[in-house]
Design a protein around this motif. Structure first.
Motif, PDB file in Angstrom:
ATOM      1  N   SER A  12     -48.358 103.818 -59.618  1.00 38.52           N
ATOM      2  CA  SER A  12     -49.337 103.173 -60.492  1.00 38.52           C
ATOM      3  C   SER A  12     -50.282 104.174 -61.131  1.00 38.52           C
ATOM      4  CB  SER A  12     -50.142 102.138 -59.698  1.00 38.52           C
ATOM      5  OG  SER A  12     -51.013 102.779 -58.808  1.00 38.52           O
ATOM      6  N   THR A  15     -49.140 107.304 -64.914  1.00 41.27           N
ATOM      7  CA  THR A  15     -48.656 106.562 -66.064  1.00 41.27           C
ATOM      8  C   THR A  15     -49.149 107.103 -67.395  1.00 41.27           C
ATOM      9  OG1 THR A  15     -50.500 105.026 -65.824  1.00 41.27           O
ATOM     10  CG2 THR A  15     -48.435 104.427 -64.744  1.00 41.27           C
ATOM     11  N   SER A 296     -59.018  98.851 -59.391  1.00 42.96           N
ATOM     12  CA  SER A 296     -58.027  97.834 -59.037  1.00 42.96           C
ATOM     13  C   SER A 296     -56.632  98.365 -59.341  1.00 42.96           C
ATOM     14  CB  SER A 296     -58.277  96.558 -59.840  1.00 42.96           C
ATOM     15  OG  SER A 296     -57.970  96.778 -61.214  1.00 42.96           O
ATOM     16  N   GLU A 298     -52.995  98.130 -61.420  1.00 43.27           N
ATOM     17  CA  GLU A 298     -52.793  98.054 -62.873  1.00 43.27           C
ATOM     18  C   GLU A 298     -52.903  96.634 -63.405  1.00 43.27           C
ATOM     19  OE1 GLU A 298     -49.099  99.921 -63.859  1.00 43.27           O
ATOM     20  OE2 GLU A 298     -50.084 101.836 -64.233  1.00 43.27           O
ATOM     21  N   ASP A 299     -52.571  95.648 -62.573  1.00 43.27           N
ATOM     22  CA  ASP A 299     -52.619  94.255 -63.022  1.00 43.27           C
ATOM     23  C   ASP A 299     -53.994  93.630 -62.796  1.00 43.27           C
ATOM     24  OD1 ASP A 299     -52.434  94.329 -60.281  1.00 43.27           O
ATOM     25  OD2 ASP A 299     -51.015  92.664 -60.120  1.00 43.27           O
ATOM     26  N   GLY A 300     -54.952  94.422 -62.310  1.00 41.10           N
ATOM     27  CA  GLY A 300     -56.296  93.909 -62.073  1.00 41.10           C
ATOM     28  C   GLY A 300     -57.234  94.214 -63.226  1.00 41.10           C
ATOM     29  N   ALA A 303     -58.508  98.615 -63.806  1.00 42.95           N
ATOM     30  CA  ALA A 303     -57.428  99.580 -63.592  1.00 42.95           C
ATOM     31  C   ALA A 303     -57.812 100.996 -64.000  1.00 42.95           C
ATOM     32  CB  ALA A 303     -56.181  99.137 -64.355  1.00 42.95           C
ATOM     33  N   ASP A 307     -62.433 100.438 -67.801  1.00 48.94           N
ATOM     34  CA  ASP A 307     -62.231  99.011 -67.523  1.00 48.94           C
ATOM     35  C   ASP A 307     -63.186  98.536 -66.430  1.00 48.94           C
ATOM     36  OD1 ASP A 307     -60.192  98.877 -69.382  1.00 48.94           O
ATOM     37  OD2 ASP A 307     -58.579  99.019 -67.895  1.00 48.94           O
TER      38      ASP A 307
END
Length: 323
Positions: A12, A15, A296, A298-300, A303, A307
């Motif tokens: 995660s 990237t 969090s 990546e889906d939070g 991320a 953010d």
């Protein structure tokens, strides 16, 4: 080389700039102590840096226990990034165990640290001297653990800019051929942080002065309070290792009522039970979850550092203003 180090977290984190697909292009192997520093490093390093993190996303660095794979990662690193200010209590032992030859960079170097005793947001601080005289312990283990300074300096965007500059300098030292890339990446990211800071100040300005007192789980927002004008009070001290006593909670409930706190929040790294108890006793509705010491997944909603800051400010503003 770092695939033994928390594979899911590692995937995660790697990237930026297609790094996950082209790790072989990386010239610099970097280990960051926790997710917020790892995000800074990704923005500076771009495709030239392969970033691994020790404490995973949504993890609590205050209580993290290193694994054998962590020592192996440090051993193979070109640069090791830590927060400093005694935030990562596990790092000194881990560095010694690993035998790493990499430079260990404290990315908070150069900031103006806040003394823990000067954080007005912590309800227990006003009683520190009385506590010492009476010989009673009211949950100050965190101060012993972290020393005299609050380590959560990234909660100031001004300080985050210093972190980024320190990381760029460290990368340039370790990989001189990539220095122009690191300098360009850091300048671009610093511009984004400047935009974020203006956005944060505008959001706080929209909150009436008499509604700027809020409650969080532990005392992680002293720099946010110092820079942006919100007041944070917390039942737990600088470190989540120090649990609040019943007396601490009772005093906090009284303080909340006296100061007319506007909102209460849990934190992503802490057990919500204590905050839910305080909410029940004060009549405040829990306004959501704030991210203090970790990003969090990546889906939070948090991320990245940008953010995280934007989400925290918007969550605070919405809870206070009801929008």
């Amino acid at each position: 080389m770092f695939r033994t180090l928390r594979l899911a977290t590692y995937a995660s984190l790697l990237t930026l700039g297609g790094l996950a697909a082209s790790a072989s292009a990386a010239e610099l192997k970097v280990v960051a102590s926790f997710s917020i520093i790892a995000d800074f490093a990704k923005n500076v390093g771009g495709y030239r840096a392969e970033i691994a993190t020790l404490v995973p996303v949504d993890g609590d660095a205050h209580v993290y226990e290193p694994r054998p794979a962590d020592a192996a990662a440090l051993e193979q690193a070109d640069v090791v990034l830590t927060n400093g200010l005694q935030f990562e209590g596990f790092m000194s032992r881990l560095i010694e165990t690993s035998g790493t030859k990499a430079p260990v960079i404290e990315v908070s170097k150069g900031i103006e640290p806040l003394k823990a005793a000067e954080e007005e947001g912590a309800q227990h601080e006003s009683e520190e001297h009385a506590t010492a005289e009476n010989g009673h312990d009211h949950g100050h283990e965190g101060h012993h653990h972290h020393g005299e300074f609050d380590p959560h300096a990234w909660q100031s965007i001004h300080n985050a800019k210093i972190y980024v500059k320190n990381i760029a300098d460290a990368f340039c030292q370790a990989d001189k051929a990539g220095c122009a890339t690191y300098a360009a990446n850091s300048e671009a990211y610093l511009a984004k942080l400047g935009e974020l800071e203006a956005e944060v100040k505008a959001a706080i300005d929209a909150i009436p002065q008499d509604k700027r007192t809020i409650i969080t789980s532990h005392d992680a927002f002293g720099y946010f309070e110092h820079d942006y004008g919100l007041k944070f009070i917390a039942p737990e001290s600088i470190s989540t290792e120090a649990e609040a006593s019943a007396a601490d909670v009772a005093r906090l409930v009284d303080q909340v009522k006296e100061e007319k706190a506007s909102a209460i929040f849990v934190e992503s790294i802490t057990n919500p039970r204590l905050i839910e108890q305080i909410a029940g006793e004060t009549g405040l509705k829990v306004g959501g979850t704030l991210y203090s010491d970790a990003l969090s997944g990546e889906d939070g909603p948090a991320a990245t550092y940008i953010d995280m800051f934007r989400y925290n400010v918007n969550t605070i503003k919405a809870a206070i203003l009801g929008s």
